[in-house]
Design a protein around this motif. Structure first.
Motif, mmCIF file in Angstrom:
data_model
loop_
_atom_site.group_PDB
_atom_site.id
_atom_site.type_symbol
_atom_site.label_atom_id
_atom_site.label_comp_id
_atom_site.label_asym_id
_atom_site.label_seq_id
_atom_site.Cartn_x
_atom_site.Cartn_y
_atom_site.Cartn_z
ATOM 1 N N ALA A 47 0.827 -1.216 0.000
ATOM 2 C CA ALA A 47 0.000 0.000 0.000
ATOM 3 C C ALA A 47 0.857 1.260 0.000
ATOM 4 O O ALA A 47 0.531 2.246 -0.670
ATOM 5 C CB ALA A 47 -0.925 -0.010 1.217
ATOM 6 N N SER A 48 1.960 1.234 0.728
ATOM 7 C CA SER A 48 2.845 2.407 0.789
ATOM 8 C C SER A 48 3.558 2.623 -0.538
ATOM 9 O O SER A 48 3.612 3.740 -1.059
ATOM 10 C CB SER A 48 3.878 2.229 1.910
ATOM 11 O OG SER A 48 3.245 2.115 3.164
ATOM 12 N N GLU A 50 2.733 1.593 -3.483
ATOM 13 C CA GLU A 50 1.802 1.913 -4.565
ATOM 14 C C GLU A 50 1.593 3.418 -4.673
ATOM 15 O O GLU A 50 1.444 3.974 -5.760
ATOM 16 C CB GLU A 50 0.454 1.220 -4.304
ATOM 17 C CG GLU A 50 -0.533 1.299 -5.442
ATOM 18 C CD GLU A 50 -0.192 0.393 -6.617
ATOM 19 O OE1 GLU A 50 -0.657 0.686 -7.730
ATOM 20 O OE2 GLU A 50 0.560 -0.593 -6.430
ATOM 21 N N GLU A 51 1.605 4.111 -3.517
ATOM 22 C CA GLU A 51 1.399 5.567 -3.485
ATOM 23 C C GLU A 51 2.719 6.323 -3.363
ATOM 24 O O GLU A 51 2.720 7.518 -3.075
ATOM 25 C CB GLU A 51 0.478 5.933 -2.306
ATOM 26 C CG GLU A 51 -0.951 5.430 -2.449
ATOM 27 C CD GLU A 51 -1.653 6.028 -3.644
ATOM 28 O OE1 GLU A 51 -1.480 7.241 -3.886
ATOM 29 O OE2 GLU A 51 -2.381 5.291 -4.341
ATOM 30 N N GLY A 79 0.493 3.969 4.855
ATOM 31 C CA GLY A 79 0.199 3.795 3.443
ATOM 32 C C GLY A 79 -0.992 4.600 2.968
ATOM 33 O O GLY A 79 -1.389 5.584 3.588
ATOM 34 N N SER A 80 -1.563 4.162 1.880
ATOM 35 C CA SER A 80 -2.643 4.924 1.243
ATOM 36 C C SER A 80 -3.990 4.735 1.911
ATOM 37 O O SER A 80 -4.929 5.494 1.662
ATOM 38 C CB SER A 80 -2.759 4.490 -0.223
ATOM 39 O OG SER A 80 -3.031 3.093 -0.303
ATOM 40 N N TYR A 135 -8.153 7.343 4.076
ATOM 41 C CA TYR A 135 -8.001 7.316 2.624
ATOM 42 C C TYR A 135 -8.509 8.621 2.015
ATOM 43 O O TYR A 135 -9.684 8.958 2.116
ATOM 44 C CB TYR A 135 -8.788 6.139 2.045
ATOM 45 C CG TYR A 135 -8.735 6.032 0.533
ATOM 46 C CD1 TYR A 135 -7.626 5.500 -0.102
ATOM 47 C CD2 TYR A 135 -9.800 6.488 -0.246
ATOM 48 C CE1 TYR A 135 -7.567 5.403 -1.490
ATOM 49 C CE2 TYR A 135 -9.750 6.387 -1.643
ATOM 50 C CZ TYR A 135 -8.634 5.854 -2.253
ATOM 51 O OH TYR A 135 -8.588 5.771 -3.617
ATOM 52 N N LYS A 136 -7.595 9.383 1.420
ATOM 53 C CA LYS A 136 -7.907 10.618 0.705
ATOM 54 C C LYS A 136 -8.839 11.542 1.492
ATOM 55 O O LYS A 136 -9.874 11.995 1.004
ATOM 56 C CB LYS A 136 -8.527 10.294 -0.657
ATOM 57 C CG LYS A 136 -7.533 9.643 -1.626
ATOM 58 C CD LYS A 136 -8.109 9.459 -3.008
ATOM 59 C CE LYS A 136 -7.065 8.876 -3.956
ATOM 60 N NZ LYS A 136 -7.581 8.673 -5.331
ATOM 61 N N HIS A 166 -3.346 9.414 6.766
ATOM 62 C CA HIS A 166 -3.553 8.347 5.798
ATOM 63 C C HIS A 166 -2.835 7.088 6.275
ATOM 64 O O HIS A 166 -1.777 7.149 6.917
ATOM 65 C CB HIS A 166 -3.050 8.742 4.405
ATOM 66 C CG HIS A 166 -1.599 9.117 4.347
ATOM 67 N ND1 HIS A 166 -0.582 8.196 4.240
ATOM 68 C CD2 HIS A 166 -0.990 10.342 4.412
ATOM 69 C CE1 HIS A 166 0.579 8.817 4.218
ATOM 70 N NE2 HIS A 166 0.373 10.123 4.324
#
Length: 513
Positions: A47-48, A50-51, A79-80, A135-136, A166
């Motif tokens: 997850a980390s 990927e972003e 992560g994200s 998330y966002k 996040h």
């Protein structure tokens, strides 16, 4: 007469793994706990990265009942996070995720990991897991469990709010597990994760409150894995039928082949057409029959292809491995080898990396002696269990270590790191702890080990020569003082200390300089 089919029932994949949890690595108390941490940390790393975030992971293990083997597990990352619509499926639905269907390098493959942990918590304590996802700009907090009959997530106690944070926080209570510092425990798993992922910082809070920090060695995030198309030489008849029957974007078999496989140009389709004149390349992909698919797969073997693309493969890197092994093992000697890309099963590319660390904190201390430490990795993920049936172990055993001045390899202070990077790792089981003995992989690993071992041999020979020189120097020095005195007496020279100094310099130049 009893009708055997009266008991015929359908079962969900969740029910299957509920009864066969050992297939996911939940067998034995220590292994079960390490498997839990492995699955959650793997998700955090993915997850980390990927972003494009440098991962920071905190693993906390709290002992609730030692006799019962009951612990509370916390794994937090930066992560994200996971969006609300995917949170339930990602954490509590078997075979759901972003990995299984993609031809791309990744740590996991089956889409079972975190859902398997949720299942284990539910089976051993009857409790849901608690999740917090940022998330966002949205923070979602909830409790999640699995409906085993339907393999669907059950989400309760949902709380939502806005946030700048996040990441993901996973909290579960599990039983029938054990925390220890053995070769197969959580501590060793996280240490190896830090070695293979030098861009990651991991903090472990042990049950007694002790904090163990594995600091990051570099500030460079690995390149983002690129999804690639499969190579024709790595395709089976079944694969080809599946791809063709699920294709919705192409109207002809010709277009389908060019669009879905690497290195398959229009000229290559023409070659296939000439080899298989009875196949209609203008028909719809969905109408491809098994007989024709078989002919195509055989025809693939007759065509000369460009080697598979390695764009989707990103090894750890020689410098990164060296830095992380020095950072954590502080060895007296280290050698890292990265082999050129190779291919197994006809068309699946892979890259082998090997690191040999000797002395310092390398190897494993066993009582009053040392033993070697074989560290196996697949796409940067540590493989702690099932080593006996792994291609990496097989390759290490096949090296004649005596040729490299390691007469008792099993008793040497040496750490052997082997990492295999590929878009497809051929694991031997769902637990993803051993790699099948693919001939090409075993050979590549063995060649890399021998290349690194040659450098180690030079180092060990140098140590032996230094030791011998020092021993000779020490033996000669015993006579320097007596000789200088005797020479002074014979020559009636009144400064034996000057002779001693000059003789000492000669000895130093002979055996050291």
């Amino acid at each position: 007469m009893t009708d055997v089919f009266s008991e015929f029932k359908e079962h969900s994949i969740a029910e299957f793994f509920k009864k066969n949890r050992q297939m996911l690595g939940f067998s034995g108390k220590t292994r079960s706990l390490t498997t839990i941490i492995h699955e959650l940390v793997t998700n955090s790393l993915d997850a980390s990265e990927e972003e494009r975030i440098l991962p920071e992971i905190h693993v906390k293990i709290e002992e609730l009942d030692k006799e019962e083997g009951r612990y509370k597990i916390y794994v937090n990352d930066n992560g994200s996070g996971i969006p609300e619509k995917h949170l339930g499926k990602a954490m509590a639905m078997m075979l759901a995720g972003t990995k299984f269907h993609r031809f791309v390098q990744q740590r996991g493959q089956q889409g079972i990991g975190a859902a398997g942990v949720t299942m284990y918590a539910q089976l051993t304590t009857g409790k849901e897991v608690h999740l917090v996802s940022g998330y966002k700009g949205d923070k979602l907090e909830c409790d999640i469990s699995i409906d085993f009959k339907t393999n669907k997530p059950i989400i309760k106690n949902i709380k939502k709010e806005k946030t700048d944070w996040h990441g993901l926080s996973y909290e579960a209570e599990v039983s029938d597990v054990k925390y220890d510092k053995s070769t197969y425990g959580v501590y060793e798993y996280l240490k190896r994760t830090a070695i293979a992922n030098p861009h990651t910082q991991i903090l472990l809070t042990e049950p007694d409150g002790t904090e163990q920090l594995f600091p990051r060695s570099i500030d460079i995030i690995p390149p983002k894995p690129k999804e690639v198309q499969p190579h024709p030489l790595g395709i089976t008849t079944s694969d080809l039928i599946d791809f063709a029957h699920h294709d919705k974007d192409n109207s002809t078999l010709r277009q389908f082949l060019q669009s879905n496989f690497s290195r398959l140009s229009s000229s290559k389709v023409q070659e296939l057409d000439e080899i298989c004149p009875d196949i209609d390349f203008k028909k719809a992909p969905g109408k491809l029959e098994w007989r024709d698919a078989e002919k195509l797969v055989k025809a693939f073997q007759e065509v000369k292809w460009i080697a598979p693309s390695i764009e989707g493969i990103h090894p750890i890197g020689e410098k990164q491995i060296e830095k992380s092994m020095i950072n954590i093992l502080n060895p007296e000697f280290i050698e890292v080898v990265e082999r050129k890309p190779a291919i197994f099963r006809g068309g699946i590319p892979f890259i082998v990396e090997v690191g040999l660390a000797y002395g310092g904190d390398a190897g494993r201390a066993v009582a009053d002696r040392y033993s070697n430490d074989i560290m196996r990795f697949a796409n940067r993920a540590p493989l702690l269990f099932d080593g006996g049936g792994c291609a990496i172990t097989e390759a290490v055993k096949n090296v004649e270590w005596k040729r490299y001045s390691l007469r008792k390899f099993d008793e040497e202070p040496i750490s052997v790191l082997v990492n295999i990077s590929s878009v497809h790792i051929p694991y031997t089981g769902a637990g993803k702890q051993a790699i099948s003995n693919e001939k090409e992989m075993v050979e590549e690993i063995r060649n890399a080990l021998m290349e690194a071992a040659r450098k180690l041999k030079k180092h060990l020979h140098g140590k032996i020569r230094d030791k011998e020189r020092k021993a000779r120097k020490k033996a000669v020095e015993k006579y320097v003082e007596q000789l200088s005195q005797d020479l002074a007496d014979l020559a009636e020279y009144k400064k034996p200390e000057v002779l001693k100094e000059n003789l000492s310099k000669l000895v130093e130049e002979k055996y050291i300089g």
